[in-house]
Write a protein that holds these residues in place. Structure first.
Motif, PDB file in Angstrom:
ATOM      1  N   GLN A  96     -16.739 -13.308  -8.221  1.00 13.36           N
ATOM      2  CA  GLN A  96     -17.799 -13.835  -6.354  1.00 13.36           C
ATOM      3  C   GLN A  96     -18.714 -14.375  -7.908  1.00 13.36           C
ATOM      4  O   GLN A  96     -19.333 -13.993  -8.536  1.00 13.36           O
ATOM      5  N   GLU A  97     -19.355 -15.643  -8.378  1.00 12.57           N
ATOM      6  CA  GLU A  97     -20.483 -16.794  -8.764  1.00 12.57           C
ATOM      7  C   GLU A  97     -21.502 -16.651  -8.186  1.00 12.57           C
ATOM      8  O   GLU A  97     -21.246 -16.687  -7.188  1.00 12.57           O
ATOM      9  N   ILE A  98     -22.681 -16.668  -8.772  1.00 12.40           N
ATOM     10  CA  ILE A  98     -23.975 -17.458  -8.582  1.00 12.40           C
ATOM     11  C   ILE A  98     -23.908 -18.664  -9.466  1.00 12.40           C
ATOM     12  O   ILE A  98     -23.703 -18.227 -10.490  1.00 12.40           O
TER      13      ILE A  98
ATOM     14  N   SER B  28     -34.388 -16.336  -8.381  1.00 11.23           N
ATOM     15  CA  SER B  28     -34.279 -14.906  -6.973  1.00 11.23           C
ATOM     16  C   SER B  28     -32.253 -14.242  -6.908  1.00 11.23           C
ATOM     17  O   SER B  28     -32.088 -13.694  -7.223  1.00 11.23           O
ATOM     18  N   ALA B  29     -31.652 -16.324  -7.898  1.00  5.63           N
ATOM     19  CA  ALA B  29     -29.862 -15.801  -7.728  1.00  5.63           C
ATOM     20  C   ALA B  29     -29.944 -14.564  -9.066  1.00  5.63           C
ATOM     21  O   ALA B  29     -28.952 -13.952  -8.518  1.00  5.63           O
TER      22      ALA B  29
ATOM     23  N   GLY C 189     -28.369 -10.758  -8.611  1.00  6.55           N
ATOM     24  CA  GLY C 189     -26.666 -10.515  -9.411  1.00  6.55           C
ATOM     25  C   GLY C 189     -27.242  -9.169 -10.228  1.00  6.55           C
ATOM     26  O   GLY C 189     -26.090  -8.540 -10.652  1.00  6.55           O
TER      27      GLY C 189
ATOM     28  N   ASP D 284     -25.103  -2.346   0.632  1.00  6.29           N
ATOM     29  CA  ASP D 284     -24.458  -3.757   1.234  1.00  6.29           C
ATOM     30  C   ASP D 284     -23.269  -3.961   1.031  1.00  6.29           C
ATOM     31  O   ASP D 284     -22.424  -4.930   1.858  1.00  6.29           O
ATOM     32  N   ARG D 285     -22.446  -4.120   0.299  1.00  4.92           N
ATOM     33  CA  ARG D 285     -21.080  -4.365  -0.485  1.00  4.92           C
ATOM     34  C   ARG D 285     -21.059  -3.287  -1.200  1.00  4.92           C
ATOM     35  O   ARG D 285     -21.636  -2.901  -2.096  1.00  4.92           O
TER      36      ARG D 285
ATOM     37  N   GLN E  14     -29.156 -18.597  -1.623  1.00  7.03           N
ATOM     38  CA  GLN E  14     -29.684 -16.852  -1.300  1.00  7.03           C
ATOM     39  C   GLN E  14     -28.777 -16.009  -0.748  1.00  7.03           C
ATOM     40  O   GLN E  14     -27.313 -14.625  -0.473  1.00  7.03           O
TER      41      GLN E  14
ATOM     42  N   ALA F 194     -25.102 -17.428  -0.804  1.00  6.31           N
ATOM     43  CA  ALA F 194     -24.493 -17.865  -2.158  1.00  6.31           C
ATOM     44  C   ALA F 194     -24.470 -16.428  -2.883  1.00  6.31           C
ATOM     45  O   ALA F 194     -23.407 -15.619  -3.089  1.00  6.31           O
ATOM     46  N   GLY F 195     -26.021 -14.989  -2.770  1.00  6.91           N
ATOM     47  CA  GLY F 195     -25.785 -14.276  -3.496  1.00  6.91           C
ATOM     48  C   GLY F 195     -24.731 -13.420  -2.725  1.00  6.91           C
ATOM     49  O   GLY F 195     -24.284 -12.117  -3.104  1.00  6.91           O
ATOM     50  N   ASN F 196     -24.598 -13.103  -1.912  1.00  5.78           N
ATOM     51  CA  ASN F 196     -24.115 -12.058  -0.399  1.00  5.78           C
ATOM     52  C   ASN F 196     -23.520 -12.888   0.632  1.00  5.78           C
ATOM     53  O   ASN F 196     -24.000 -13.055   1.892  1.00  5.78           O
TER      54      ASN F 196
ATOM     55  N   ILE G  28     -20.172 -12.509 -10.867  1.00  3.55           N
ATOM     56  CA  ILE G  28     -21.583 -11.004 -11.415  1.00  3.55           C
ATOM     57  C   ILE G  28     -20.212  -9.622 -11.222  1.00  3.55           C
ATOM     58  O   ILE G  28     -20.659  -8.361 -10.884  1.00  3.55           O
TER      59      ILE G  28
END
Lengths: 471, 785
Positions: free
Chosen positions: A162-164, A64-65, A69, A131-132, B121, B123-125, A174
């Motif tokens: 920003q990492e996942i 899901s991450a 991403g 959203d960003r 979740q 961490a994704g945004n 990402i």
């Protein structure tokens, strides 16, 4: 062994009970589909099941991450592809502008088009998903490129990633920070695009972008020519000391190491405004109407001063090979060697610090408008420099695009790898935890038939007694 | 003669009647629990001597006896106790097993998973408010699962107490009845009779008693049974003592017997089983669950306390844990920090506080050292006060409160100081000179330092003399003390000079910058001791450009260290050939050499290692003037756990399963969830570290991860329940086989009795026939008369 009546009853009852509870247990498994309904059903099994379930949920989490991403990475890549197209357009406009047959108005129109493309590129750099913002580093809630009052853009984001998480202890960024895409390019060194003859001094210079260096003439002394009846006419761009050689017999005049020019014959219109040229292209216009040609060897001296970025002028002295100038607007610090300066004019100094694409486009638009009224050669030279810079920036953007593409591929691969891992783990969990229907149904029918037999035989046992036969 | 025959007949009739009665008794009681079949003991009567013949005298009933195996009965009693204990444990243990909700994912395991899913979740945004609320909610769910489980298990303890009370009442009823029967049996048997049915009844009562508690029985000479419970007399002859449930000093219900001091430790029967569960299994579970909660709180808070919330560094912060006045002297400040009633242990080490100026973003990193054996609460407050723009105090509840001055903020993150040369000792544009050696210095009180500063017509002479009060130990004066003493001197201040201490060395600088600033080191008796001896007589001037080293990037290393930057020579950045800067770590090892001479473009970033870059700007460095700079790189901003213990910027509050909760202000404002380690709203480094907690091997859980410890707990619960279940089943089987054996000895077989019934019926018929015949003979005789 002696069997009492009571114990006979008891044994029948126990048998019935045991069989019934087996039947119930089997039915429980069938109804729930689970072999392990509670931890005590299989204590080692349940530990295994819990550990597998943890692994499965971790797998799902990673997927899901990655899915979140990927949306981000793909959106960024799409924007950069757009941007690449725009840069290619700008390049073709500049090439058109370098065409020798183009008129000044048409070139200026090209400049306006470049300015439009610049605005579009700024929009791309400030693009956002729902959203960003895509290109601000970890500053995701404010637009990364802010327009300031003088039309310049400043980068307000940061250079962080920003990492996942895509595995235990493994993360992947990402985003690519905006400055890396649009502003990371460092040109090869200090560059002077102009004709004044100024060059880099011994001490390093530090700055970013460009600064305008202006050299102006302060005083002009034509020396012995005055006595010969020459007078200065109009502006001249000569700086420094230059020799003058007049050969009356050949009727030529030479300024410094410039071309040997023929003096105009008496009575021609050129006498009123005769332009001498130096080797470096500096000009000196003289009124020779009252001139008497005679062999002459002398010198002309002109002093000048220099300023950077519209700041105060500093006089050029002899032997000034490492003058420190600071651009008041941008803070760029330039160390300049002025010993070879022989021509007044404007010089575009390009610093080897970071410059961003938008500054470059701004500069290109200005160059195409040719506000400095450079001649064809000068303009071509400058536009040539610009093409080089444009190509470097394009290359930089394409490499960022490549990075995003590689990341997208890696994330997709990881996700599908985890998908198959997830399937494997799911089936392992099922093996441990779920009931095997075949064996359970068999068990159930066995228990059922055993129960029926026990019931039938039990009844027969307890029904018999001697009383049946005593009259 | 006839009398003899008649007598025999009569006796036979009677014997048959008794026998039939016994058969009837057996048949009637064939299903009575605990009934042992009775047998009539028939014996031929003593023969009569008559006329030289031994005449038979008929039959008599010697007695009616029970058929019983005493040893077997004792064994059955013993097995009932075991079975009773296991049965009681099984019921409750299955209930406990159900509380955990596994498998099914609705237990603690599912909630822990939910917490990490929430962090993942987010961490994704990190800036998304919905995801923030979800992450906070996951924590709230987890906390409530923990407390529900804790409450259910604690309630179980109360339930056990109640059930013990009911069982004790039952015990008392039975004991009373046994005592009564004892009296009846003694009376009956004193008269020489066997009280068969009464004994059966009493045995049955004893079996009921054995299922409740572990008993020992002894029969005495009167036929009464003495009953001992765990070695204490419960029933003696006709008296029985009362069993009651009293509370021990900790409030736990325990078994007591009237007249016996202390509490009775029951091991068997239902009561023993319940006590075993309540005092062994359940507390063991609670300890493990508390351990899970405590270690979760510790691991999560250790990371979260070093994060920065959405609004940026804190303006003020109150800890959630209270300091306790353990020595009860009314003063909290003298408590040793590591022994002040805080829920987590504090160890020796350092933690770092960043103070950030909001308008410029300038960051100053300060270190506070903790010595677990010496640092008091007061010491800690003092350390916070020493940090500029920060004050520390205790609120009314004993919680630590930190407040920043207006225009400043603070946090505990590990981010680096981006402009480490805030003092201006590394090629800045101020006029500066540094000492050539580090302290401690041997300063004599009365030593002085003489400087000359240009101003007005000539230059002003500044003379600063050191006093003994300036130093803790003048023979070992530190650079910081010397700098403080200089800065406190009014003449020194007025002349526009500043003293600094960097890396243990003394630096003298002008307050202003630029080529117009200068000063001369005239001399002074302290100059040599302070490492400035070689510089006496030199003048130092400011420059136009400053090197202003800038650090970028995020430190990815794990160790905490102080790097020292030292130039290799004198020169201008980007110009002088072979100019370089050496970087040393706190052990004095060379970590990196940065080439900043000819060929280096000023402003370009150079790799410093571990994710950091440094760039130097156009300025001048001087090794002769001892230019120097330090940079703190922090892998773990707090290796003492002080922040966690005080509850500063934690995610959870509490320290065990009953008290765990999400911090109240985070619950109402999810923006306070500290996801970022740099302050940027898209930075998620703290969340990524929090995700790593799932894989962390935790020392407090014997090196297991949280999931492994939980899986082990569930597995152990399953093992316990399975063991009790199989034990109960085995015990039942043993009891069953003993009972069957008893039945085979003492049980009634109705067919047998029916056969006997036919037998004795015929005997009766025979006897009555005999009497009739004798009567007829009599009549015959009479007819003769």
């Amino acid at each position: 062994m002696r069997v009492s009546t009571e114990s006979a009853y008891r044994r029948v009852l126990i048998g019935l009970r045991t069989n019934f509870s087996s039947l119930v247990r089997a039915q429980e498994q069938v109804a729930s589909g689970l072999r392990i309904l509670r931890p005590s059903d299989d204590p080692t099994g349940i530990s295994k099941v819990l550990s597998l379930e943890r692994q499965l949920s971790d797998t799902n989490r990673i997927r899901s991450a990655i899915s979140g991403g990927l949306t981000f990475v793909d959106a960024a890549a799409a924007s950069l592809e757009e941007g690449s197209k725009l840069i290619a357009e700008v390049r073709s406009l500049v090439l058109q502008g370098m065409n020798g047959t183009i008129t000044d108005q048409d070139r200026a129109a090209l400049g306006k088009q470049v300015a439009l493309l610049r605005t579009q590129l700024i929009e791309i750099a400030n693009q956002r998903t729902a959203d960003r913002y895509l290109f601000g580093g970890t500053q995701t809630t404010t637009p990364p490129w802010a327009l300031s009052s003088n039309g310049q853009v400043n980068y307000q984001g940061d250079n962080a990633n920003q990492e996942i998480r895509i595995g235990s202890g493994v993360t992947i960024p990402i985003n690519v920070p905006g400055l890396e895409i649009f502003g990371k390019v460092e040109p090869d060194g200090l560059a002077f695009a102009g004709l004044t003859g100024a060059g880099a001094g011994a001490t390093a210079s530090e700055g970013a972008g460009t600064s305008w260096l202006e050299v102006r003439q302060d005083t002009l002394d034509i020396g012995g020519l005055l006595a010969l009846g020459a007078a200065v006419v109009g502006a001249s761009t000569l700086i420094g000391d230059h020799a003058i050689v007049i050969d009356a017999a050949a009727g030529t005049i030479q300024l410094g190491d410039g071309p040997v020019q023929s003096l105009p014959s008496a009575g021609s219109e050129d006498l009123a405004a005769f332009t001498l040229q130096s080797g470096g292209g500096a000009t000196l216009t003289l009124d020779l109407t009252a001139f008497t040609a005679a062999d002459y060897t002398g010198s002309i001296s002109a002093t000048g001063s220099v300023s950077i970025g519209g700041g105060p002028f500093v006089a050029i002295g002899p032997g000034d090979d490492n003058v420190r100038l600071e651009d008041p607007a941008t803070g760029n610090v330039l160390h300049v060697d002025l010993t070879s300066v022989e021509r007044a004019g404007r010089e575009l100094v390009q610093f080897a610090g970071q410059i961003d694409l938008f500054q470059l486009l701004d500069g290109i638009a200005a160059d195409l408008a040719n506000g400095d009224a450079l001649n064809q050669d000068g303009l071509l030279g400058r536009l040539d420099l610009r093409i080089g810079e444009l190509d470097r920036h394009h290359g930089n953007l394409l490499s960022s695009l490549g990075v995003l593409g590689a990341r997208s591929a890696r994330m997709t691969n990881t996700s599908s790898r985890f998908e198959s891992v997830g399937l494997q783990v799911s089936s392992l969990i099922s093996e441990q935890r779920d009931a095997d229907y075949t064996s359970v149904v068999l068990e159930m029918s066995r228990a059922e038939s055993t129960l029926q037999l026990a019931q039938a035989t039990g009844v027969r046992l307890i029904q018999r007694s001697l009383l049946d036969f005593i009259r | 003669m006839s009398r003899i025959g008649l007598n025999t007949g009569l006796k036979a009739l009677l014997a048959a009647q008794y026998a039939l009665n016994t058969v009837g008794q057996n048949i009637a009681n064939a299903s009575t629990p605990g009934y042992s079949r009775q047998r009539v003991e028939l014996a031929a009567s003593h023969p009569l001597r008559q006329r030289g013949l031994m005449l038979g005298n008929g039959v008599e009933v010697r007695g009616i006896t029970r058929t019983i195996d005493q040893l077997l009965e004792r064994r059955i009693l013993g097995q009932i106790q075991v079975g009773g204990s296991l049965a009681a444990q099984l019921g409750t243990a299955q209930e406990i097993e159900g509380l955990f909700g596994e498998p099914g994912g609705f237990g603690l395991g599912g909630a822990i998973d939910g917490l990490f899913a929430g962090f993942n979740q987010l961490a994704g945004n990190p800036a998304d408010p919905i995801l923030r609320t979800a992450a906070v909610q996951a924590g709230v769910d987890l906390a409530s699962r923990f407390s529900q489980l804790d409450k259910s298990l604690t309630n179980l303890e109360g339930e056990v107490g109640r059930e013990l009370g009911i069982l004790a009442q039952q015990v008392n009823q039975i004991a009373h009845a046994v005592a009564g029967l004892n009296g009846e049996i003694s009376q009956a048997e004193a008269a020489g009779l066997e009280a068969n049915d009464l004994r059966d009844q009493r045995q049955e009562l004893l079996k009921n008693l054995a299922s409740l508690a572990d008993i020992n029985t002894q029969e005495d000479e009167t036929g009464a049974v003495r009953v001992l419970v765990a070695g204490n007399v419960l029933v003696n002859r006709e008296t029985s003592r009362t069993m009651s449930i009293d509370r021990d000093p900790s409030g736990k219900p325990r078994v007591a017997i009237q007249g016996v001091g202390g509490f009775v430790p029951l091991q068997g029967g239902r009561m023993g089983g319940l006590l075993n569960l309540r005092d062994g299994f359940v507390p063991g579970l609670l300890t493990r669950i508390d351990g899970l909660a405590k270690n979760l709180i510790l691991a999560v808070n250790r990371i979260h306390s070093q994060g920065i919330p959405e609004g940026g560094p804190f303006q003020s912060l109150i800890g959630t844990n209270e300091i306790v006045d353990l020595d009860k002297d009314g003063d909290l400040k003298d408590e040793l920090l590591s022994r002040s009633g805080l829920p987590f242990d504090i160890s020796s080490g350092d933690f770092y506080v960043n103070v950030v100026e909001s308008s410029t973003g300038t960051l100053a990193k300060h270190k506070i050292s903790i010595d677990a054996a010496k640092t008091t609460v007061g010491d800690l407050l003092g350390a916070f006060d020493k940090i500029p723009n920060l004050t520390g105090s205790l609120d009314a509840f004993g919680r630590l409160q930190i407040i920043a001055d207006a225009g400043f903020g603070f946090d505990f993150s590990s981010r680096v100081d981006t402009m480490p040369d805030s003092k201006g000792t590394f090629g800045s544009s101020k006029a500066a000179v540094g000492g050539s050696l580090a302290g401690p210095f041997a300063v004599q009180p009365g030593d002085d330092l003489q400087l000359a500063v240009p101003g007005g017509p000539g230059s002003t002479l500044v003379n600063v003399a050191f006093e003994a009060t300036d130093f803790a130990n003048p023979a070992k004066a530190t650079a910081a003390e010397v700098a403080a003493a200089l800065n406190a001197d009014s003449g020194f201040q007025a002349s526009g000079l500043v003293a600094e201490s960097v890396d243990g060395r003394l630096f003298l600088l002008t307050a202003g910058a630029g080529p117009s600033e200068s000063f001369e080191l005239v001399g002074g008796s302290a100059a040599t001791a302070l490492g400035l001896g070689a510089k006496v007589g030199s003048t130092f001037t400011g420059t136009l450009g400053a090197v202003a080293p800038t650090i970028a990037g995020a430190y990815t290393g794990t160790s905490t260290d102080q790097l020292v930057f030292v130039p290799s020579g004198d020169g201008t950045i980007g110009t002088t050939p072979d100019l370089s800067v050496d970087v040393f770590n706190s052990k004095g090892e060379l970590v990196k050499t940065l080439l900043v001479g000819d060929g280096y473009q000023p402003g370009q970033a150079l790799d410093l290692g571990d994710g950091l870059t440094v760039s130097f700007h156009l300025g001048e460095l001087s090794a002769t003037d001892a230019d120097r700079m330090t940079l703190d790189v922090v892998g773990n901003s707090d290796n003492t756990d002080t922040l966690v213990a005080l509850g500063l910027n934690g995610y959870f509050v509490g320290s065990d399963a009953a008290s765990i909760a999400v911090r109240k202000d985070i619950e109402s404002n999810p923006g306070l969830l500290a996801a970022s380690s740099t302050g940027a709203e898209g930075d998620n480094r703290i969340l990524l570290s929090l995700l790593g907690v799932e894989d962390l091997r935790i020392a407090g859980l014997d090196g297991a991860t949280l999931g492994e410890a939980y899986g082990g707990l569930i597995g152990d619960v399953g093992f316990e329940v399975a063991a009790v279940a199989s034990g109960a089943e085995a015990s039942n089987k043993v009891l069953e086989s003993l009972e069957l054996r008893r039945e085979s000895i003492s049980g009634v077989n109705v067919d047998e009795e029916l056969v006997d019934m036919v037998r004795f019926e015929q005997a009766f018929a025979g006897a009555s026939q005999l009497i009739r015949v004798i009567n007829e003979l009599h009549d015959e005789l009479l007819r003769i008369l």
